[in-house]
Design a protein around this motif. Sequence first.
Motif, PDB file in Angstrom:
ATOM      1  N   ASN A 396      13.187  43.844  46.552  1.00  0.00           N
ATOM      2  CA  ASN A 396      12.714  43.421  45.231  1.00  0.00           C
ATOM      3  C   ASN A 396      12.311  41.949  45.220  1.00  0.00           C
ATOM      4  O   ASN A 396      11.271  41.571  44.659  1.00  0.00           O
ATOM      5  N   ARG A 397      13.121  41.104  45.839  1.00  0.00           N
ATOM      6  CA  ARG A 397      12.817  39.672  45.885  1.00  0.00           C
ATOM      7  C   ARG A 397      11.572  39.412  46.722  1.00  0.00           C
ATOM      8  O   ARG A 397      10.771  38.517  46.390  1.00  0.00           O
ATOM      9  N   TYR A 398      11.409  40.219  47.783  1.00  0.00           N
ATOM     10  CA  TYR A 398      10.218  40.046  48.615  1.00  0.00           C
ATOM     11  C   TYR A 398       8.964  40.420  47.849  1.00  0.00           C
ATOM     12  O   TYR A 398       7.924  39.759  47.958  1.00  0.00           O
ATOM     13  N   GLY A 399       9.075  41.506  47.043  1.00  0.00           N
ATOM     14  CA  GLY A 399       7.921  41.903  46.233  1.00  0.00           C
ATOM     15  C   GLY A 399       7.568  40.868  45.186  1.00  0.00           C
ATOM     16  O   GLY A 399       6.394  40.764  44.767  1.00  0.00           O
ATOM     17  N   GLU A 400       8.546  40.098  44.761  1.00  0.00           N
ATOM     18  CA  GLU A 400       8.306  39.051  43.759  1.00  0.00           C
ATOM     19  C   GLU A 400       7.953  37.716  44.404  1.00  0.00           C
ATOM     20  O   GLU A 400       7.772  36.702  43.707  1.00  0.00           O
ATOM     21  N   GLY A 401       7.887  37.712  45.758  1.00  0.00           N
ATOM     22  CA  GLY A 401       7.554  36.482  46.452  1.00  0.00           C
ATOM     23  C   GLY A 401       8.687  35.507  46.532  1.00  0.00           C
ATOM     24  O   GLY A 401       8.474  34.318  46.811  1.00  0.00           O
ATOM     25  N   MET A 402       9.926  35.968  46.344  1.00  0.00           N
ATOM     26  CA  MET A 402      11.094  35.083  46.341  1.00  0.00           C
ATOM     27  C   MET A 402      11.924  35.196  47.617  1.00  0.00           C
ATOM     28  O   MET A 402      12.982  34.595  47.729  1.00  0.00           O
TER      29      MET A 402
END
Length: 446
Positions: A396-402
């Motif tokens: 999820n964080r990767y999808g949000e660029g985080m």
Amino acid sequence: MLGLIAVLPMRGTAQPASIVNDDTSAVLSLSLDETLARAQKESFPVRSADADRRAATARKRQSLGVFLPRITAREQGLYTTDPVNAFGSKLQQERFAQQDLQLGALNTPDRVDFYGTQVEVEQPILNLDGIVERRAASDAARAAGHKAERTEAVVAFRVKKGYYGLLLAERQVGVIDSALAAARANRDQAQALFDEGIINQADRLAAEVRVSELESQRSEAVAQRDNAADRLRFLIGLDENVRIEPTDSLTRESTLVGDVSLEAVNQRRSDMRALRARADAAQEKTRARWLAFVPTLNARGTAGWYDDAPFGTSGQSWTAGVSLSWSLFEGFQQIGRAQEAEAQQHRAEIALEQQALENDVEITSARRDLRAARERIEQARTAVAQAEESLRIRTNRYGEGMARTTDLLQAEATLAERRLASLRALYQHNVTVYRLELLTEQSMTQ
């Protein structure tokens, strides 16, 4: 009493054995029960142990000679001008005449044709060493029978271990396939993000490297699976060039708590019974060697028919008698054989004592291993759940660029490792249960 805690592995419903042909090779589908049945009939150790058992039984049968008569029939023929043989031959043929007493006929007889048919019977009457030797042969045959039983138990354990080893290898391939599919999807996503300028070249290459690593792991896992299948094929004595496909599952379902008495195990286990039978045989061998100093009594009888033609019956005679034989001294050979038998008996008793102590150590060790295996299964389940949650969060964080690509790849690698560790924990648990079955010769599975 030793407390024994066993966790039972669950096997899937057995499917009938069948051979399925595909484009590359033949696949033999087998359940664990079917694999065990094949091994008990076709495995090399079982067949070899059965041959040893039959050989020991045959040796026991040979020892019946100490009670039963020995009967020999023979037909012999000769032509002679020897004065002594000619004289005796005519007497045995019952055709000796007055003219045969003349000096010329006695000194230079004509050629005499002699044929004799004889039946000889030798009957043992009292051979104490032979009687005790028969007891030793009986004990040795009993030991061979128990050894064959133990061989079947050992083969069953090896087959179970090999069967679940093959299941483990196949499941490992499945886990790597799942991880590889996810890694390829991440690689494609990383390529798209790189094309958009969101991630750098290093992150894109990291995704590529992860795919390469998993492809290499998959090649190794497939080779391990094929090797496990070949080892199992050897264990069950299958010489056909087929690949075994297990139909059962690598899972556990319930827990069985029971108590095992070490004394009962030592009395029940087939290898312990074999060792006791060998010790008994060695003891009887020792007695037999010392009884060789006792006289032996045997009877012997011969009936003969004699003629100048084969199988003729012109003359007939018989002889019967008994003999008492006593071996007084053989240059210390008898004493040496007796002392050697005593040493062999002592060695057999040591082997029995050693195995009893080894059983205690191995059963205690297996119980510890089983407890540790149960703990590892629970720990592995917890670790898998934690790794799955960590991957979900990082995805999820990767999808949000985080999150970085390396963080996501690390989370995927950790999840794959935890799943493989969970599979290995299940395998080790099952093998430990089967090892306890082998050590106690007591069923612990349902």
